[in-house]
Design an enzyme around this catalytic site. Sequence first.
Site, PDB file in Angstrom:
ATOM      1  N   LYS A  68       0.793  -1.227   0.000  1.00 39.26           N
ATOM      2  CA  LYS A  68       0.000   0.000   0.000  1.00 39.26           C
ATOM      3  C   LYS A  68       0.833   1.289   0.000  1.00 39.26           C
ATOM      4  O   LYS A  68       0.315   2.377   0.228  1.00 39.26           O
ATOM      5  CB  LYS A  68      -1.001   0.064   1.179  1.00 39.26           C
ATOM      6  CG  LYS A  68      -1.851  -1.162   1.390  1.00 39.26           C
ATOM      7  CD  LYS A  68      -2.235  -1.886   0.155  1.00 39.26           C
ATOM      8  CE  LYS A  68      -3.209  -1.153  -0.736  1.00 39.26           C
ATOM      9  NZ  LYS A  68      -3.343  -1.871  -2.046  1.00 39.26           N
ATOM     10  N   GLY A  70       2.306   2.311  -2.724  1.00 38.85           N
ATOM     11  CA  GLY A  70       2.360   2.818  -4.097  1.00 38.85           C
ATOM     12  C   GLY A  70       3.052   1.850  -5.042  1.00 38.85           C
ATOM     13  O   GLY A  70       3.603   2.248  -6.080  1.00 38.85           O
ATOM     14  N   THR A  71       2.999   0.581  -4.691  1.00 40.97           N
ATOM     15  CA  THR A  71       3.654  -0.481  -5.468  1.00 40.97           C
ATOM     16  C   THR A  71       3.218  -0.476  -6.938  1.00 40.97           C
ATOM     17  O   THR A  71       4.053  -0.580  -7.849  1.00 40.97           O
ATOM     18  CB  THR A  71       3.274  -1.859  -4.869  1.00 40.97           C
ATOM     19  OG1 THR A  71       3.264  -1.752  -3.454  1.00 40.97           O
ATOM     20  CG2 THR A  71       4.218  -2.941  -5.327  1.00 40.97           C
ATOM     21  N   THR A  72       1.910  -0.371  -7.152  1.00 39.47           N
ATOM     22  CA  THR A  72       1.357  -0.451  -8.507  1.00 39.47           C
ATOM     23  C   THR A  72       1.911   0.688  -9.367  1.00 39.47           C
ATOM     24  O   THR A  72       2.282   0.484 -10.530  1.00 39.47           O
ATOM     25  CB  THR A  72      -0.189  -0.361  -8.436  1.00 39.47           C
ATOM     26  OG1 THR A  72      -0.641  -1.206  -7.375  1.00 39.47           O
ATOM     27  CG2 THR A  72      -0.825  -0.775  -9.730  1.00 39.47           C
ATOM     28  N   HIS A 135       7.829  -7.209  -1.665  1.00 39.06           N
ATOM     29  CA  HIS A 135       7.462  -6.429  -0.473  1.00 39.06           C
ATOM     30  C   HIS A 135       8.468  -6.741   0.643  1.00 39.06           C
ATOM     31  O   HIS A 135       8.312  -6.264   1.762  1.00 39.06           O
ATOM     32  CB  HIS A 135       6.069  -6.819   0.027  1.00 39.06           C
ATOM     33  CG  HIS A 135       4.937  -6.242  -0.783  1.00 39.06           C
ATOM     34  ND1 HIS A 135       4.940  -4.962  -1.274  1.00 39.06           N
ATOM     35  CD2 HIS A 135       3.741  -6.773  -1.143  1.00 39.06           C
ATOM     36  CE1 HIS A 135       3.796  -4.733  -1.913  1.00 39.06           C
ATOM     37  NE2 HIS A 135       3.067  -5.823  -1.854  1.00 39.06           N
ATOM     38  N   ARG A 158       6.153   5.503   1.879  1.00 34.46           N
ATOM     39  CA  ARG A 158       4.995   6.400   1.978  1.00 34.46           C
ATOM     40  C   ARG A 158       4.682   6.614   3.444  1.00 34.46           C
ATOM     41  O   ARG A 158       4.920   5.702   4.265  1.00 34.46           O
ATOM     42  CB  ARG A 158       3.802   5.739   1.262  1.00 34.46           C
ATOM     43  CG  ARG A 158       2.581   6.598   1.164  1.00 34.46           C
ATOM     44  CD  ARG A 158       1.438   5.856   0.478  1.00 34.46           C
ATOM     45  NE  ARG A 158       0.334   6.756   0.199  1.00 34.46           N
ATOM     46  CZ  ARG A 158      -0.870   6.377  -0.231  1.00 34.46           C
ATOM     47  NH1 ARG A 158      -1.110   5.090  -0.432  1.00 34.46           N
ATOM     48  NH2 ARG A 158      -1.803   7.255  -0.460  1.00 34.46           N
ATOM     49  N   LYS A 293      -7.793   6.536  -4.166  1.00 33.91           N
ATOM     50  CA  LYS A 293      -7.720   7.996  -4.307  1.00 33.91           C
ATOM     51  C   LYS A 293      -6.317   8.469  -4.685  1.00 33.91           C
ATOM     52  O   LYS A 293      -6.148   9.441  -5.392  1.00 33.91           O
ATOM     53  CB  LYS A 293      -8.062   8.643  -2.966  1.00 33.91           C
ATOM     54  CG  LYS A 293      -9.510   8.662  -2.583  1.00 33.91           C
ATOM     55  CD  LYS A 293      -9.624   9.603  -1.392  1.00 33.91           C
ATOM     56  CE  LYS A 293     -10.937   9.567  -0.705  1.00 33.91           C
ATOM     57  NZ  LYS A 293     -10.878  10.251   0.599  1.00 33.91           N
ATOM     58  N   GLY A 294      -5.321   7.799  -4.096  1.00 29.63           N
ATOM     59  CA  GLY A 294      -3.945   8.214  -4.349  1.00 29.63           C
ATOM     60  C   GLY A 294      -3.648   9.620  -3.846  1.00 29.63           C
ATOM     61  O   GLY A 294      -2.936  10.375  -4.494  1.00 29.63           O
TER      62      GLY A 294
HETATM   63  P1  A3P Z   1      -4.921   4.997  -1.596  1.00 29.06           P
HETATM   64  O1  A3P Z   1      -5.594   3.818  -0.992  1.00 29.06           O
HETATM   65  O2  A3P Z   1      -4.410   5.958  -0.569  1.00 29.06           O
HETATM   66  O3  A3P Z   1      -5.737   5.675  -2.630  1.00 29.06           O
HETATM   67  P2  A3P Z   1      -0.157  -0.396  -3.652  1.00 29.06           P
HETATM   68  O4  A3P Z   1      -0.030  -0.212  -5.114  1.00 29.06           O
HETATM   69  O5  A3P Z   1       1.148  -0.498  -2.924  1.00 29.06           O
HETATM   70  O6  A3P Z   1      -1.127  -1.464  -3.316  1.00 29.06           O
HETATM   71  O7  A3P Z   1      -0.758   0.965  -3.089  1.00 29.06           O
HETATM   72  C1  A3P Z   1      -2.064   1.361  -3.384  1.00 29.06           C
HETATM   73  C2  A3P Z   1      -2.153   2.850  -3.174  1.00 29.06           C
HETATM   74  O8  A3P Z   1      -1.513   3.507  -4.261  1.00 29.06           O
HETATM   75  C3  A3P Z   1      -3.597   3.330  -3.177  1.00 29.06           C
HETATM   76  O9  A3P Z   1      -3.609   4.475  -2.349  1.00 29.06           O
HETATM   77  C4  A3P Z   1      -3.807   3.689  -4.633  1.00 29.06           C
HETATM   78  O10 A3P Z   1      -4.883   4.551  -4.864  1.00 29.06           O
HETATM   79  C5  A3P Z   1      -2.460   4.306  -4.972  1.00 29.06           C
HETATM   80  N1  A3P Z   1      -2.142   4.236  -6.407  1.00 29.06           N
HETATM   81  C6  A3P Z   1      -2.349   3.211  -7.258  1.00 29.06           C
HETATM   82  N2  A3P Z   1      -1.953   3.528  -8.493  1.00 29.06           N
HETATM   83  C7  A3P Z   1      -1.480   4.784  -8.428  1.00 29.06           C
HETATM   84  C8  A3P Z   1      -0.947   5.674  -9.408  1.00 29.06           C
HETATM   85  N3  A3P Z   1      -0.837   5.320 -10.666  1.00 29.06           N
HETATM   86  N4  A3P Z   1      -0.569   6.894  -8.994  1.00 29.06           N
HETATM   87  C9  A3P Z   1      -0.688   7.268  -7.697  1.00 29.06           C
HETATM   88  N5  A3P Z   1      -1.183   6.481  -6.738  1.00 29.06           N
HETATM   89  C10 A3P Z   1      -1.585   5.246  -7.097  1.00 29.06           C
END
Ligand code: A3P
Length: 326
Positions: A68, A70-72, A135, A158, A293-294
Amino acid sequence: MSLKEEKKSEDDQFHELYVKLPKKRLKSRLFAQYRGFWFEEQVLRGILAFRQHFEAQDSDIVVATMPKAGTTWLKALTFAIANRHKFPISESPLLSKNPHQLVLFLELNLYEKGKIPDPNSLNVAGGQRRIFGTHLAYQCLPDTVLDTSDCRILYLCRNPLDVFTSYVHFFYQNGAFPDLAEKSWEENFDAFCEGTNQYGPFWDHIKGYKEASLKNPNKVLFLHYEELKKDTKSCVKKMAEFLGCPFSPQEEDERVVEGIIKLCSLENLKNLECNKHGEIGMYNVKFSSLFRKGEVGDWANFLTPSMAERLESLMKEKFGESGFNL
Ligand code: A3P
């Protein structure tokens, strides 16, 4: 030794180790502490197989995060930057696949539950370079990643207040974690602050990569989600330089950096058909649950003042007076 015997002996070795590890129960889930961090058994199996069998190459890239953090986003950006000569933006596999399908997790996907993949099959996306996700804490990575190869590590951290907030929403959005979603925010929060959540404690996770990046900046690039949001362009250029593929003046003129940023933006990825449906991995994580939401500071909408205070003071205790501003 036959394949069957080899597998049995690995199972025996795993059990021998597993029974000796400290354990902690969270509802129906049992976590074991390995090298200072907490994992469920099935994750730990993947970790041990990854540690034992993976061989890194000098050109490999490992992207590392706490869940969580910002991995994606990090996976998408790294994929787009490192493969931009092979896959121009208009033909990017990111348009038709989720970033987690293109950059697989080592311990969760490739070596899932202890399986051993064919080493020739590891470049799943057919990119210019192999890119892997993890992770795992720096302290748990194998020597092949840390010392004996020249592969690069990108770490994204983060603010834990937002990580935790994102984490709980993720449980709710994924039917895969019913017992954790059932728990109140407070109960999940206690585990997070005690460091006994999967891959925790967050402070040692962050500190491990931070210290490594200071010691060896050519090996580990330490990035902040907040900075990546604020000045994406500078961060993307920094990532490209670190990976040894800086943007050329011509690419700058052609606005390739801006194109990559747009391609990997939350709005763009979230609205692609490939990210609206489907799921991945042993936890059946829904692609749609990865894009919320990011926002920076969304925690203020969910955590009570006393929860925020507790986490802030924990960060001061662990990171020093400036707290998360490390
Ligand atoms: P929120 O839940 O605060 O919105 P992970 O990828 O590590 O699982 O983290 C998910 C978090 O990254 C979520 O945060 C998600 O909305 C945000 N996220 C996913 N894709 C993103 C992107 N392209 N740019 C910015 N934030 C992103």
